[in-house]
Design an enzyme around this catalytic site. Structure first.
Site, PDB file in Angstrom:
ATOM      1  N   HIS A 139     -19.184  13.265  73.131  1.00 16.49           N
ATOM      2  CA  HIS A 139     -17.888  12.799  73.637  1.00 16.49           C
ATOM      3  C   HIS A 139     -18.168  11.714  74.665  1.00 16.49           C
ATOM      4  O   HIS A 139     -18.839  11.949  75.663  1.00 16.49           O
ATOM      5  CB  HIS A 139     -17.091  13.938  74.264  1.00 16.49           C
ATOM      6  CG  HIS A 139     -15.719  13.517  74.701  1.00 16.49           C
ATOM      7  ND1 HIS A 139     -14.605  13.615  73.879  1.00 16.49           N
ATOM      8  CD2 HIS A 139     -15.279  12.960  75.858  1.00 16.49           C
ATOM      9  CE1 HIS A 139     -13.554  13.151  74.518  1.00 16.49           C
ATOM     10  NE2 HIS A 139     -13.929  12.747  75.724  1.00 16.49           N
ATOM     11  N   CYS A 140     -17.644  10.522  74.417  1.00 20.91           N
ATOM     12  CA  CYS A 140     -17.931   9.374  75.279  1.00 20.91           C
ATOM     13  C   CYS A 140     -16.757   9.120  76.218  1.00 20.91           C
ATOM     14  O   CYS A 140     -15.651   8.810  75.756  1.00 20.91           O
ATOM     15  CB  CYS A 140     -18.201   8.131  74.444  1.00 20.91           C
ATOM     16  SG  CYS A 140     -18.514   6.655  75.442  1.00 20.91           S
TER      17      CYS A 140
END
Length: 418
Positions: A128-129
């Site tokens: 998850h960025c």
């Protein structure tokens, strides 16, 4: 099973809200700052548009900005692809090889993982960025990696403009030593009358933008190298972690097994083509994958189930002896606990005296584990896990997870975040 790819659209208010997060705000501000200062420096002071080179340079700057933003917004709004809620394999017997996600009320397809931030199971999840406020996965992996390549290249071009602007505008104002040493730069001097003088404000803006450009080049460039390493082996960051744990498990128990990563097709070019295609859409439907000849569709999921069982066996039971309010940097738990808080977006959990926790990993000052809940909470699918200060708990010597895991310890859900 074919799953339709999500379509980039701004009609979905939920997707547009992704912009209202510190990650995209910072990323877009850096892009805007570097691009605008580079364009202004170029056309006003360094390389005006009345020259052929200046016009080409201007077109290249605009081109970098367009390509960077195109890939950035595609990575953000296209998304990684989500496993449908309640998904089950076509053959019900295959469910024995899969993990069940209580939050999505369905099975996790091969290579998918549940993301705590998105609250969904994500196809071929990498991480998850926060910079795109979305997961990087099956559908947007190519766009995300292209952004990681183009951003440093664009910043290098911008940094060149910044350096040359300051060099050409300030060279005759700088002397060295006791004014007895002066570099003769007459050979590169140009006759140019800018629209406005290069004063303190333009100099400060250019210097600040240069720092942003160089910092972005280094940081994002390193991320690009990391992503390319996993792509060329047809892995994700989560799968690298799973593979390491597989080797540790085999070595720890001396089982003599040979673990072969199932999705490495043997050649870097073949692996590369699984993510980057001329159509822009990755190979596969996000459910079924081409695998190594010695493996099958569920080789990795079977290994994950083994690791989950091993984690239950190796988890250690602790009892809370101090209350903890869930603060990221607690002030009343000691200087080292405050200073060495885990650098992670994983949550902290509150503790009350007498509560039981199954710890699975930790550092010298912090531990990570699952809190044992009441029967009602467990039946409702609730789960509380996260970090807590080590000094708030003590080990239960009279009991361990090994003998009480009859199903007090909650199951693991694999996930990874950046």
């Amino acid at each position: 099973m074919n799953i339709l790819s999500p379509i980039v659209t701004f009609q979905n208010l939920h997707e547009v809200r992704r912009l209202c997060h510190w990650g995209p705000m910072v990323a877009l501000s850096v892009i805007a700052m570097c691009s605008s200062v580079a364009v202004l420096d170029s056309i006003i002071w360094y390389w005006p548009l009345d020259t052929t080179g200046g016009s080409i340079n201007f077109i290249m700057l605009i081109n970098w900005s367009v390509l960077i933003l195109y890939n950035y917004f595609n990575a953000m709004f296209l998304g990684p692809g989500l496993i449908p809620l309640g998904w089950k394999p076509d053959d019900q017997q295959d469910a024995a090889y899969l993990q069940f996600c209580r939050l999505c009320q369905g099975y996790k397809a091969p290579r998918s993982h549940h993301c705590r931030k998105c609250n969904r199971c994500v196809m071929k999840m990498d991480h998850h960025c926060p910079w795109i406020n979305n997961c990087c996965g099956h559908h947007n992996h190519a766009y995300f990696t292209s952004f990681l390549l183009l951003a440093p290249l664009g910043c290098l071009h911008a940094a060149f403009i910044f350096i040359m602007t300051m060099y050409t505008e300030l060279y005759d104002r700088v002397s060295f030593g006791w004014s007895s040493v002066k570099i003769d730069m007459g050979a590169v001097r140009r006759v140019h009358h800018p629209i406005m003088p290069f004063g303190v404000a333009p100099f400060a803006a250019t210097l600040f933008a240069l720092g942003l450009a160089l910092g972005t080049t280094i940081a994002v460039g390193m991320l690009f190298v990391i992503q390319m390493k996993v792509i060329l082996r047809n892995k994700t960051s989560v799968e690298v972690w799973i593979e390491e744990k597989a080797r540790d498990r085999i070595q720890y128990y001396q089982t003599g097994e040979e673990f072969i990563f199932p999705y490495d097709l043997g050649g870097r070019w073949e692996n590369f083509k699984q993510v980057f295609t001329w159509s822009g859409s990755p190979e596969g439907d996000g459910i079924e994958w081409p695998v190594h000849e010695k493996c099958h569709q569920y080789t990795l999921t079977v290994e994950q189930l083994k690791q989950k069982a091993d984690k239950r066996v190796r988890s250690v039971q602790y009892r809370a002896v101090e209350d903890y309010n869930g603060a990221c940097c607690p002030t009343g738990k000691g200087f080292n606990t405050f200073l060495r808080t885990p650098c992670s977006e994983e949550p902290r959990i509150t503790l009350s005296q007498g509560e039981t926790i199954y710890a699975t990993r930790g550092t010298k000052w912090w531990m990570y584990g699952d809190k044992v809940l009441t029967e009602e909470q467990a039946k409702a699918g609730a789960r509380v896990r996260g970090w807590f200060p080590r000094q708030c708990v003590e080990k239960c010597h009279y009991d361990t997870a090994n003998n009480t895991a009859n199903n007090t310890a909650p199951p693991e859900e694999d996930k990874k975040e950046q």
